[in-house]
Design a protein around this motif. Sequence first.
Motif, mmCIF file in Angstrom:
data_model
loop_
_atom_site.group_PDB
_atom_site.id
_atom_site.type_symbol
_atom_site.label_atom_id
_atom_site.label_comp_id
_atom_site.label_asym_id
_atom_site.label_seq_id
_atom_site.Cartn_x
_atom_site.Cartn_y
_atom_site.Cartn_z
ATOM 1 N N ARG A 165 32.904 26.842 119.213
ATOM 2 C CA ARG A 165 31.820 25.860 119.212
ATOM 3 C C ARG A 165 31.134 25.893 117.871
ATOM 4 N NH1 ARG A 165 27.833 22.582 119.627
ATOM 5 N NH2 ARG A 165 26.907 22.056 121.634
ATOM 6 N N CYS A 166 30.982 24.756 117.237
ATOM 7 C CA CYS A 166 30.328 24.679 115.937
ATOM 8 C C CYS A 166 28.921 25.274 116.027
ATOM 9 C CB CYS A 166 30.266 23.221 115.470
ATOM 10 S SG CYS A 166 29.377 22.987 113.925
ATOM 11 N N THR A 167 28.671 26.339 115.273
ATOM 12 C CA THR A 167 27.378 27.014 115.349
ATOM 13 C C THR A 167 26.251 26.155 114.789
ATOM 14 O OG1 THR A 167 27.889 28.123 113.241
ATOM 15 C CG2 THR A 167 28.379 29.316 115.272
ATOM 16 N N PHE A 168 26.560 25.282 113.836
ATOM 17 C CA PHE A 168 25.505 24.424 113.303
ATOM 18 C C PHE A 168 25.053 23.415 114.351
ATOM 19 C CE2 PHE A 168 23.966 20.601 111.149
ATOM 20 C CZ PHE A 168 22.962 21.147 110.367
ATOM 21 N N ALA A 194 18.106 30.875 116.730
ATOM 22 C CA ALA A 194 19.043 29.802 116.384
ATOM 23 C C ALA A 194 19.362 29.820 114.895
ATOM 24 C CB ALA A 194 18.463 28.448 116.791
ATOM 25 N N ARG A 195 18.370 30.060 114.060
ATOM 26 C CA ARG A 195 18.614 30.124 112.616
ATOM 27 C C ARG A 195 19.465 31.332 112.259
ATOM 28 N NH1 ARG A 195 13.595 29.086 108.767
ATOM 29 N NH2 ARG A 195 15.384 29.250 107.336
ATOM 30 N N ALA A 196 19.225 32.438 112.941
ATOM 31 C CA ALA A 196 20.026 33.643 112.670
ATOM 32 C C ALA A 196 21.479 33.444 113.056
ATOM 33 C CB ALA A 196 19.433 34.833 113.430
ATOM 34 N N LEU A 197 21.727 32.529 113.997
ATOM 35 C CA LEU A 197 23.092 32.252 114.432
ATOM 36 C C LEU A 197 23.967 31.778 113.276
ATOM 37 C CD1 LEU A 197 25.045 31.983 116.882
ATOM 38 C CD2 LEU A 197 24.170 29.664 117.176
ATOM 39 N N LEU A 198 23.369 31.127 112.283
ATOM 40 C CA LEU A 198 24.124 30.550 111.176
ATOM 41 C C LEU A 198 24.543 31.597 110.146
ATOM 42 C CD1 LEU A 198 21.941 27.354 110.560
ATOM 43 C CD2 LEU A 198 24.018 27.561 111.950
ATOM 44 N N THR A 199 24.007 32.796 110.243
ATOM 45 C CA THR A 199 24.276 33.815 109.215
ATOM 46 C C THR A 199 25.150 34.963 109.708
ATOM 47 O OG1 THR A 199 22.247 35.047 109.780
ATOM 48 C CG2 THR A 199 22.054 33.287 108.138
ATOM 49 N N ILE A 200 25.600 34.909 110.952
ATOM 50 C CA ILE A 200 26.373 36.011 111.521
ATOM 51 C C ILE A 200 27.799 35.991 110.967
ATOM 52 C CG2 ILE A 200 27.357 36.932 113.659
ATOM 53 C CD1 ILE A 200 24.848 35.965 115.080
ATOM 54 N N GLN A 201 28.257 37.149 110.469
ATOM 55 C CA GLN A 201 29.568 37.229 109.837
ATOM 56 C C GLN A 201 30.426 38.381 110.350
ATOM 57 O OE1 GLN A 201 28.999 37.331 105.603
ATOM 58 N NE2 GLN A 201 28.109 35.275 105.525
ATOM 59 N N THR A 202 29.870 39.249 111.191
ATOM 60 C CA THR A 202 30.652 40.381 111.704
ATOM 61 C C THR A 202 30.483 40.475 113.218
ATOM 62 O OG1 THR A 202 28.829 41.974 111.461
ATOM 63 C CG2 THR A 202 30.293 41.629 109.549
ATOM 64 N N ARG A 203 31.396 41.216 113.841
ATOM 65 C CA ARG A 203 31.329 41.413 115.281
ATOM 66 C C ARG A 203 30.070 42.177 115.670
ATOM 67 N NH1 ARG A 203 33.874 39.449 119.530
ATOM 68 N NH2 ARG A 203 34.290 41.488 120.444
ATOM 69 N N GLU A 204 29.687 43.149 114.852
ATOM 70 C CA GLU A 204 28.487 43.928 115.152
ATOM 71 C C GLU A 204 27.249 43.041 115.163
ATOM 72 O OE1 GLU A 204 30.792 44.679 112.979
ATOM 73 O OE2 GLU A 204 31.759 46.349 114.034
#
Length: 373
Positions: A165-168, A194-204
Amino acid sequence: MGNPRCDICGQTMIKHGTTAWGRQRFRCKACSSTLTRRNDIHARDLAAFLDYVTGRTRYADMPGQGRNARRRFAHFWPLWPLSPLVDEVHHVVFVDGIYLSHKLVVLIACTKDHVVGWYVARGETSASWAALFSRIAPPDVVVCDGGSGIASAIAKTWPTTRIQRCTFHAFSTIKRTTTTRPRTNAGVELYGLARALLTIQTREESVAWLGELTTWNDRWQTFLAQQTHLSSGTYVPTHGRLIQARNSINTLARKGTLFTYLEPDLQVAGEPIPATNNQIEGGINTRLRALLREHRGMPLDHQIKAVLWWCDRHTENPASPARLLAITVTDTQIAAIFATTHHRTHAHNTINRWGTGVNWTDFHHTGTWHNTY
């Protein structure tokens, strides 16, 4: 082009004057047979038409305000480019729709490099998406904006394909309900998530984010359960819009479609899975809207053809103009098939014909990627 060969003995012919109309005549020295040859310029005219309809040149920019071009191109507007048959399995496919009117949308599927399919429909229904997917081999992952009908169509047509699902778009759904300046502390925290959702790059980071979402749900459960008594005697949720935002993000978290791009078993070297569908939103839809602006004033049927021809020219292996003249169906052929289709015999307008009537069983089959042309 060279001199032609004799149809009788196969010898190379020589020029032998001209006809009364000025056309070159050829004669065979071996058997004395003669013939004339006329150059077929339809493929050349179709190439010019494709350059016009998929480019930025307008009739007003052509000599004579494009009067000659209009006459040359009139033969090609009835041509209908069909979506290609794709049996190559792609790692990631992006899907989205571009609306040309209130009840007419072109559904498009693409990879990061080229278009793989399209379908004209009256809306983003599961049947329309399934018709598009039926001509494309199931990819590993499909990135979408969560439009109506996509999930059920994928489950039916591509059961082994994972959804990202497109996070944006997920962020935008929350922003529309909370606004950028929420008035409640619960709204402020949810907008921050919601804003933090756009910066997640790892599984942790994704696991930590899901934990924060669970904590937010527990903290504000009583607050969101508040009811307001109306003068009519009924009760409604006091924070209805915030509840709507909560439900949307909780649904995505429960289905597990927010962080598919971080799944270890889906990682392929050199082919990362994007978290957004910017590839099609910014790479294709934006260019198509710019194309339609350049050709503004086109009737709706010409707008449809412009979009479809642009998609056709941006497939992996677009056919040559000469090949297109041989395989492309026309509006007349489609109308004839449409008229003989029992469940559509009472349809009378263009949009109905070009919605579910474009790719019926004659062009889309229920089997595995059949092709009839």
